[in-house]
Design a protein around this motif. Structure first.
Motif, PDB file in Angstrom:
ATOM      1  N   MET A  30      37.637  14.631  24.317  1.00  0.00           N
ATOM      2  CA  MET A  30      36.263  14.489  24.049  1.00  0.00           C
ATOM      3  C   MET A  30      35.119  15.625  24.722  1.00  0.00           C
ATOM      4  O   MET A  30      35.664  16.006  26.081  1.00  0.00           O
ATOM      5  CB  MET A  30      35.597  13.129  23.927  1.00  0.00           C
ATOM      6  CG  MET A  30      36.060  12.071  23.253  1.00  0.00           C
ATOM      7  SD  MET A  30      35.072  10.692  23.151  1.00  0.00           S
ATOM      8  CE  MET A  30      35.493  10.022  21.787  1.00  0.00           C
ATOM      9  N   THR A  31      34.143  15.794  24.007  1.00  0.00           N
ATOM     10  CA  THR A  31      33.280  16.483  25.093  1.00  0.00           C
ATOM     11  C   THR A  31      31.919  15.716  25.201  1.00  0.00           C
ATOM     12  O   THR A  31      31.284  15.077  23.944  1.00  0.00           O
ATOM     13  CB  THR A  31      32.723  17.704  24.070  1.00  0.00           C
ATOM     14  OG1 THR A  31      33.776  18.839  23.958  1.00  0.00           O
ATOM     15  CG2 THR A  31      31.553  18.647  24.775  1.00  0.00           C
ATOM     16  N   THR A  53      35.438  17.609  28.396  1.00  0.00           N
ATOM     17  CA  THR A  53      34.604  18.702  28.523  1.00  0.00           C
ATOM     18  C   THR A  53      33.033  17.806  28.819  1.00  0.00           C
ATOM     19  O   THR A  53      32.887  17.222  27.989  1.00  0.00           O
ATOM     20  CB  THR A  53      34.483  19.650  27.616  1.00  0.00           C
ATOM     21  OG1 THR A  53      35.752  20.319  27.518  1.00  0.00           O
ATOM     22  CG2 THR A  53      33.389  20.930  27.697  1.00  0.00           C
ATOM     23  N   VAL A  54      32.526  18.502  29.681  1.00  0.00           N
ATOM     24  CA  VAL A  54      31.044  17.867  29.864  1.00  0.00           C
ATOM     25  C   VAL A  54      30.085  18.747  29.951  1.00  0.00           C
ATOM     26  O   VAL A  54      30.232  19.888  30.553  1.00  0.00           O
ATOM     27  CB  VAL A  54      30.902  16.975  31.371  1.00  0.00           C
ATOM     28  CG1 VAL A  54      29.603  16.735  31.500  1.00  0.00           C
ATOM     29  CG2 VAL A  54      31.810  15.882  31.475  1.00  0.00           C
ATOM     30  N   LEU A  55      29.101  18.706  28.980  1.00  0.00           N
ATOM     31  CA  LEU A  55      28.229  19.419  28.882  1.00  0.00           C
ATOM     32  C   LEU A  55      26.961  19.092  29.550  1.00  0.00           C
ATOM     33  O   LEU A  55      26.439  17.715  29.045  1.00  0.00           O
ATOM     34  CB  LEU A  55      27.744  20.081  27.289  1.00  0.00           C
ATOM     35  CG  LEU A  55      26.790  20.886  27.013  1.00  0.00           C
ATOM     36  CD1 LEU A  55      26.721  22.389  27.452  1.00  0.00           C
ATOM     37  CD2 LEU A  55      26.036  20.846  25.616  1.00  0.00           C
ATOM     38  N   THR A  56      26.115  19.815  30.556  1.00  0.00           N
ATOM     39  CA  THR A  56      25.201  19.095  31.253  1.00  0.00           C
ATOM     40  C   THR A  56      24.036  20.190  31.440  1.00  0.00           C
ATOM     41  O   THR A  56      24.483  21.449  31.821  1.00  0.00           O
ATOM     42  CB  THR A  56      25.595  18.488  32.332  1.00  0.00           C
ATOM     43  OG1 THR A  56      24.403  17.853  33.122  1.00  0.00           O
ATOM     44  CG2 THR A  56      26.031  19.278  33.402  1.00  0.00           C
ATOM     45  N   ASN A  57      22.839  19.648  31.496  1.00  0.00           N
ATOM     46  CA  ASN A  57      21.907  20.746  32.057  1.00  0.00           C
ATOM     47  C   ASN A  57      21.483  20.302  33.416  1.00  0.00           C
ATOM     48  O   ASN A  57      20.371  20.558  34.083  1.00  0.00           O
ATOM     49  CB  ASN A  57      20.444  20.502  31.158  1.00  0.00           C
ATOM     50  CG  ASN A  57      19.776  19.203  31.213  1.00  0.00           C
ATOM     51  OD1 ASN A  57      20.380  18.277  31.417  1.00  0.00           O
ATOM     52  ND2 ASN A  57      18.580  19.224  31.101  1.00  0.00           N
ATOM     53  N   VAL A  74      30.410  22.549  31.802  1.00  0.00           N
ATOM     54  CA  VAL A  74      29.616  23.486  31.200  1.00  0.00           C
ATOM     55  C   VAL A  74      28.169  23.210  31.562  1.00  0.00           C
ATOM     56  O   VAL A  74      27.554  22.304  30.981  1.00  0.00           O
ATOM     57  CB  VAL A  74      30.054  23.571  29.475  1.00  0.00           C
ATOM     58  CG1 VAL A  74      28.917  24.832  29.147  1.00  0.00           C
ATOM     59  CG2 VAL A  74      31.234  23.790  29.218  1.00  0.00           C
ATOM     60  N   LEU A  75      27.833  24.218  32.328  1.00  0.00           N
ATOM     61  CA  LEU A  75      26.100  24.031  32.676  1.00  0.00           C
ATOM     62  C   LEU A  75      25.316  24.926  31.342  1.00  0.00           C
ATOM     63  O   LEU A  75      25.867  25.991  31.088  1.00  0.00           O
ATOM     64  CB  LEU A  75      25.905  24.741  33.972  1.00  0.00           C
ATOM     65  CG  LEU A  75      26.043  23.842  35.248  1.00  0.00           C
ATOM     66  CD1 LEU A  75      26.264  24.427  36.660  1.00  0.00           C
ATOM     67  CD2 LEU A  75      24.765  22.622  35.198  1.00  0.00           C
ATOM     68  N   THR A  76      24.229  24.159  30.839  1.00  0.00           N
ATOM     69  CA  THR A  76      23.741  24.865  29.855  1.00  0.00           C
ATOM     70  C   THR A  76      22.833  26.215  30.456  1.00  0.00           C
ATOM     71  O   THR A  76      22.476  27.057  29.578  1.00  0.00           O
ATOM     72  CB  THR A  76      22.787  23.814  29.154  1.00  0.00           C
ATOM     73  OG1 THR A  76      21.809  23.337  29.911  1.00  0.00           O
ATOM     74  CG2 THR A  76      23.788  22.851  28.609  1.00  0.00           C
ATOM     75  N   GLY A  77      22.329  26.149  31.549  1.00  0.00           N
ATOM     76  CA  GLY A  77      21.544  27.112  32.141  1.00  0.00           C
ATOM     77  C   GLY A  77      20.197  26.974  31.796  1.00  0.00           C
ATOM     78  O   GLY A  77      19.692  25.806  31.314  1.00  0.00           O
ATOM     79  N   GLY A  78      19.290  27.907  31.873  1.00  0.00           N
ATOM     80  CA  GLY A  78      17.875  27.904  31.948  1.00  0.00           C
ATOM     81  C   GLY A  78      17.281  28.124  33.089  1.00  0.00           C
ATOM     82  O   GLY A  78      17.512  28.645  34.101  1.00  0.00           O
ATOM     83  N   ALA A 121      18.048  19.080  22.085  1.00  0.00           N
ATOM     84  CA  ALA A 121      18.818  20.069  21.585  1.00  0.00           C
ATOM     85  C   ALA A 121      20.331  19.135  22.043  1.00  0.00           C
ATOM     86  O   ALA A 121      21.343  19.399  21.003  1.00  0.00           O
ATOM     87  CB  ALA A 121      18.736  21.214  22.428  1.00  0.00           C
ATOM     88  N   LEU A 122      20.411  18.468  22.951  1.00  0.00           N
ATOM     89  CA  LEU A 122      21.599  18.007  23.512  1.00  0.00           C
ATOM     90  C   LEU A 122      22.049  17.006  22.402  1.00  0.00           C
ATOM     91  O   LEU A 122      23.082  17.001  21.878  1.00  0.00           O
ATOM     92  CB  LEU A 122      21.590  17.490  24.844  1.00  0.00           C
ATOM     93  CG  LEU A 122      22.815  17.008  25.460  1.00  0.00           C
ATOM     94  CD1 LEU A 122      23.801  18.436  25.914  1.00  0.00           C
ATOM     95  CD2 LEU A 122      22.472  16.562  27.030  1.00  0.00           C
TER      96      LEU A 122
END
Length: 182
Positions: A30-31, A53-57, A74-78, A121-122
């Motif tokens: 999963m993500t 997979t982990v998507l995070t800010n 995965v870092l979202t950046g910004g 957005a997330l």
């Protein structure tokens, strides 16, 4: 950072119980999307080494997951926000395919507009959105909201939550789970 550490110690036992219930919902392959709250940091600790997979800010969540086996981060950046652990901006508000996100927040509200935009957005990329919040964060009102109640699959909270408040959420159609304390 001192304020975050202080926040992490508040209701620590309740946060651990909430996360113990929520973590198994994130299955291999999963993500998951995770924000920067103190409950999310605890969740990240529970997800270490899973084939996900982990998507995070959130830098704090990413650091908890970094270099732990099969977990891809995965870092979202910004740009940094007033909250020293979260980031927002063009990269953080891009659409990402999230299979089972978990968004941890201050009740159903966040502290500022940039954080709300990143959270929106997330959540907008997610097939299901779960809120993990200890009882102290429920019923609070802040300036910015990240999602409508109707777009949230459920709330996982602790036994200290006000039953009248939880009943109102359930009447509005929200699934509510109360994590048991040991």
């Amino acid at each position: 950072m001192a304020a975050f550490v202080e926040e992490a110690h508040k209701q620590a036992r309740e946060k651990r119980e909430i996360v113990a219930y929520a973590a198994p919902m994130v299955e291999p392959a999963m993500t998951a999307g995770i924000s920067g709250g103190s409950t999310c940091t605890e969740l990240a600790r529970h997800l270490r080494g899973k084939r996900i997979t982990v998507l995070t800010n959130a830098l704090n969540a990413a650091m908890e997951l970094y270099n732990h086996g099969f977990t891809q981060v995965v870092l979202t950046g910004g740009c940094s926000t007033i909250i020293p652990t979260s980031w927002w901006g063009r990269a953080s508000t891009a659409r990402w395919p999230i299979t089972t996100p978990t968004y941890c927040c201050w009740g159903f509200c966040v502290r500022d507009e940039p954080e709300a935009a990143a959270a929106h957005a997330l959540c907008g990329s997610a097939s299901r959105v779960w809120v993990l919040a200890d009882h102290s964060k429920l019923g609070k009102h802040t300036f910015a909201r990240f999602a409508a109640l109707s777009s949230v699959a459920g709330l996982i909270t602790d036994v200290g939550a006000d039953p009248h408040y939880l009943a109102k959420l359930q009447e509005a159609g929200l699934y509510v789970h109360i994590a048991p304390l040991p």
